[in-house]
Design an enzyme around this catalytic site. Structure first.
Site, mmCIF file in Angstrom:
data_model
loop_
_atom_site.group_PDB
_atom_site.id
_atom_site.type_symbol
_atom_site.label_atom_id
_atom_site.label_comp_id
_atom_site.label_asym_id
_atom_site.label_seq_id
_atom_site.Cartn_x
_atom_site.Cartn_y
_atom_site.Cartn_z
ATOM 1 N N ASP A 29 -4.568 -6.642 -0.777
ATOM 2 C CA ASP A 29 -3.870 -6.519 0.503
ATOM 3 C C ASP A 29 -4.802 -5.896 1.541
ATOM 4 O OD1 ASP A 29 -0.565 -6.335 1.314
ATOM 5 O OD2 ASP A 29 -2.005 -5.292 2.605
ATOM 6 N N ILE A 30 -4.752 -6.420 2.757
ATOM 7 C CA ILE A 30 -5.633 -5.936 3.833
ATOM 8 C C ILE A 30 -5.252 -4.518 4.277
ATOM 9 C CG2 ILE A 30 -4.334 -6.729 5.872
ATOM 10 C CD1 ILE A 30 -7.014 -7.998 6.832
ATOM 11 N N ASN A 86 9.325 -8.860 -0.683
ATOM 12 C CA ASN A 86 10.184 -8.624 0.466
ATOM 13 C C ASN A 86 10.733 -9.965 0.962
ATOM 14 O OD1 ASN A 86 9.582 -5.852 0.421
ATOM 15 N ND2 ASN A 86 7.702 -6.181 1.586
ATOM 16 N N GLY A 92 11.817 -6.618 5.122
ATOM 17 C CA GLY A 92 10.486 -6.165 5.526
ATOM 18 C C GLY A 92 9.409 -7.215 5.359
ATOM 19 N N GLN A 93 9.818 -8.494 5.255
ATOM 20 C CA GLN A 93 8.824 -9.553 5.094
ATOM 21 C C GLN A 93 8.156 -9.843 6.434
ATOM 22 O OE1 GLN A 93 10.421 -13.247 3.545
ATOM 23 N NE2 GLN A 93 8.387 -14.069 3.084
ATOM 24 N N SER A 94 6.818 -9.879 6.420
ATOM 25 C CA SER A 94 6.087 -10.169 7.660
ATOM 26 C C SER A 94 5.285 -11.460 7.566
ATOM 27 C CB SER A 94 5.159 -9.005 8.029
ATOM 28 O OG SER A 94 4.209 -8.778 7.015
ATOM 29 N N HIS A 99 5.192 -13.888 -1.645
ATOM 30 C CA HIS A 99 4.139 -13.071 -2.245
ATOM 31 C C HIS A 99 4.767 -11.901 -2.979
ATOM 32 C CE1 HIS A 99 4.810 -11.806 1.945
ATOM 33 N NE2 HIS A 99 4.595 -10.563 1.539
ATOM 34 N N HIS A 101 3.934 -8.140 -4.195
ATOM 35 C CA HIS A 101 3.044 -6.986 -4.084
ATOM 36 C C HIS A 101 2.917 -6.365 -5.479
ATOM 37 C CE1 HIS A 101 3.330 -6.542 0.424
ATOM 38 N NE2 HIS A 101 4.471 -7.177 0.214
HETATM 39 P P1 DGP Z 1 5.134 -8.386 3.670
HETATM 40 O O1 DGP Z 1 5.304 -7.351 4.712
HETATM 41 O O2 DGP Z 1 5.914 -8.120 2.408
HETATM 42 O O3 DGP Z 1 5.375 -9.784 4.202
HETATM 43 O O4 DGP Z 1 3.636 -8.305 3.200
HETATM 44 C C1 DGP Z 1 2.594 -8.978 3.840
HETATM 45 C C2 DGP Z 1 1.331 -8.302 3.411
HETATM 46 O O5 DGP Z 1 0.248 -9.150 3.743
HETATM 47 C C3 DGP Z 1 1.065 -6.970 4.094
HETATM 48 O O6 DGP Z 1 1.078 -5.944 3.107
HETATM 49 C C4 DGP Z 1 -0.311 -7.114 4.698
HETATM 50 C C5 DGP Z 1 -0.860 -8.358 4.053
HETATM 51 N N1 DGP Z 1 -1.710 -9.156 4.917
HETATM 52 C C6 DGP Z 1 -1.388 -9.638 6.139
HETATM 53 N N2 DGP Z 1 -2.414 -10.357 6.632
HETATM 54 C C7 DGP Z 1 -3.381 -10.341 5.686
HETATM 55 C C8 DGP Z 1 -4.692 -10.919 5.606
HETATM 56 O O7 DGP Z 1 -5.180 -11.620 6.506
HETATM 57 N N3 DGP Z 1 -5.412 -10.669 4.485
HETATM 58 C C9 DGP Z 1 -4.907 -9.912 3.453
HETATM 59 N N4 DGP Z 1 -5.684 -9.728 2.393
HETATM 60 N N5 DGP Z 1 -3.676 -9.373 3.483
HETATM 61 C C10 DGP Z 1 -2.938 -9.578 4.593
#
Ligand code: DGP
Length: 113
Positions: A29-30, A86, A92-94, A99, A101
């Site tokens: 995760d970033i 999420n 809290g899904q973005s 996916h 976690h």
């Molecule tokens: P959620 O909020 O559950 O939809 O989680 C989305 C996750 O994705 C969040 O923890 C940050 C991660 N994320 C968003 N953009 C990127 C990206 O470009 N690269 C990576 N590795 N993770 C990302």
């Protein structure tokens, strides 16, 4: 609709990939919320578990088994870890590509906020 995770699957944008096969991809995760914070995603474009169909059962089973293998690979199995997904705005899904976690490497609190 495609999201940036499709770009990661297609290697159009970089990610720290720790596992890949025909069905799923796992990468760091970033914005990590724990010492180990991975995202495990299906290569198929699925929005969330809310949009799963019976055709997706094998994909989801494979992802769960693979997630446990990756947790072991990351050394998380001894002390435990958390797998969470999420769903939608209140969940809290973005990123609207399914996916999971995988969080570990510290004592996690409960309940989540
Ligand atoms: P959620 O909020 O559950 O939809 O989680 C989305 C996750 O994705 C969040 O923890 C940050 C991660 N994320 C968003 N953009 C990127 C990206 O470009 N690269 C990576 N590795 N993770 C990302």
């Amino acid at each position: 609709m495609s999201t940036l995770f499709t770009k990661i699957i297609n290697k159009e944008i970089p990610a720290d990939i720790v596992y890949e096969d025909d069905i799923c991809l796992a990468f760091r995760d970033i914005n990590p919320q724990a010492p180990v914070h991975l995202l495990i995603i299906p290569k198929k474009e699925i929005v969330s578990i809310d949009t799963l169909t019976d055709d997706d059962k094998d994909i989801l089973g494979h992802i769960m088994v693979t997630t446990a293998k990756i947790a072991k690979q990351e050394g998380l199995d001894e002390n435990g870890y958390r797998v969470v997904t999420n769903i939608g705005v209140n969940g809290g899904q973005s990123v609207f590509h399914l996916h999971f976690h995988l969080l570990g490497g510290r004592k996690l609190t409960w309940p989540p906020g």
